[in-house]
Design an enzyme around this catalytic site. Sequence first.
Site, PDB file in Angstrom:
ATOM      1  N   ALA B  93       5.822   2.503  -3.826  1.00  0.00           N
ATOM      2  CA  ALA B  93       6.532   1.221  -3.805  1.00  0.00           C
ATOM      3  C   ALA B  93       5.615   0.154  -3.211  1.00  0.00           C
ATOM      4  O   ALA B  93       4.965  -0.578  -3.938  1.00  0.00           O
ATOM      5  CB  ALA B  93       7.831   1.354  -3.030  1.00  0.00           C
ATOM      6  N   HIS B  94       5.533   0.081  -1.886  1.00  0.00           N
ATOM      7  CA  HIS B  94       4.633  -0.884  -1.246  1.00  0.00           C
ATOM      8  C   HIS B  94       3.327  -0.185  -0.926  1.00  0.00           C
ATOM      9  O   HIS B  94       3.318   0.978  -0.555  1.00  0.00           O
ATOM     10  CB  HIS B  94       5.199  -1.405   0.067  1.00  0.00           C
ATOM     11  CG  HIS B  94       6.586  -1.924  -0.049  1.00  0.00           C
ATOM     12  ND1 HIS B  94       7.371  -2.172   1.044  1.00  0.00           N
ATOM     13  CD2 HIS B  94       7.320  -2.241  -1.121  1.00  0.00           C
ATOM     14  CE1 HIS B  94       8.534  -2.614   0.638  1.00  0.00           C
ATOM     15  NE2 HIS B  94       8.539  -2.663  -0.667  1.00  0.00           N
ATOM     16  N   ASN B  95       2.243  -0.928  -1.000  1.00  0.00           N
ATOM     17  CA  ASN B  95       0.942  -0.360  -0.655  1.00  0.00           C
ATOM     18  C   ASN B  95       0.112  -1.454   0.004  1.00  0.00           C
ATOM     19  O   ASN B  95      -0.029  -2.544  -0.545  1.00  0.00           O
ATOM     20  CB  ASN B  95       0.263   0.156  -1.930  1.00  0.00           C
ATOM     21  CG  ASN B  95      -0.960   0.992  -1.627  1.00  0.00           C
ATOM     22  OD1 ASN B  95      -1.358   1.142  -0.465  1.00  0.00           O
ATOM     23  ND2 ASN B  95      -1.569   1.539  -2.662  1.00  0.00           N
ATOM     24  N   VAL B 107       4.311   3.336   0.755  1.00  0.00           N
ATOM     25  CA  VAL B 107       5.622   3.955   0.864  1.00  0.00           C
ATOM     26  C   VAL B 107       5.935   4.655  -0.451  1.00  0.00           C
ATOM     27  O   VAL B 107       5.820   4.043  -1.513  1.00  0.00           O
ATOM     28  CB  VAL B 107       6.707   2.903   1.178  1.00  0.00           C
ATOM     29  CG1 VAL B 107       8.097   3.519   1.098  1.00  0.00           C
ATOM     30  CG2 VAL B 107       6.470   2.297   2.543  1.00  0.00           C
TER      31      VAL B 107
END
Lengths: 160, 148
Positions: B93-95, B107
């Site tokens: 998802a987020h990086n 994440v």
Amino acid sequence: MIDAKEREIVEALQGGLPLVPAPYRQVADNLGLEEDDLLFRLADMKSRGVIRRIAAAANHYKLGMTSNGMTVWDVEDTRVADLGPQIGLLAFVTHCYERPRALPDWPYNLFAMVHGSDPIEVEEKRAEIAAILGDACRAQDILYSTRILKKTGLRLKQKG
Amino acid sequence: MLDDTDRAILNRMQDDLPLTSHPYAAIADELGIEESDLLARLGHMKEDRVITRFGPFFDAAAMGGAFCLCAMAVPAQEFETVLTKVNAHPEVAHNYERTHRLNVWFVLATETPEGIATAAEAIERDTGITVLQFPKLQEFFIGFRVAA
């Protein structure tokens, strides 16, 4: 777990709640539900923790909080439950979690995301946290984000 | 720029919206402003991206899924190659790139708890780099507040 109708509700609300006087009625109409039925289901999803809250996500960069650091702390296990909430209460901390260590690479078990207008302010806030943790903290570090490499929201896989 | 009313709105709207037929009217009452003013200001803050999203925050774990913070130590000379491989996984998802030997933090969001290990192993296979997993054990949350 969620049932099929709840999954439809999640999908309908992933993009956000409409900014109109009766937002739930609008969403209910789109889903072919009565407003009361939707409100009942949403309340039930909240009571089960599927929905944490219905709220705004603020953009720290746009608020001048252009510096953010992930502060990480090695806190005595027996004191995390007591100290963690004190850190979570700080207004400049947006996320605060206890996580497992990954020894030997990673000795830290408390993570607190700190926002400030510049690195100096972030360091001041980091010192505030250090003061609260006191001698329960054995080691600490701070990781600044230098680049967003990917950012997507929660996506449910499309089913049937 | 945000004025005092915008700031009060922003702080209030980071807390829970009531599950009532006219929730914005209730918040407007609390803040002593008109509902139409509240909606207009929220609309502007969304347009200006001060508010990135307004709506329910879902908990993937409570829906049967899972989130997990992960980190990798990616050598500089392979960075872009590895990054492409990591980001190709839809579970990422987020990086964020961060200042540490562990320089890639992302994440994983999956629809089942088992999905986390599967995705992490797949990324390790693709990249040849260990994926350290930091699932949350406890959350201590209150949220961000602007000076009102």
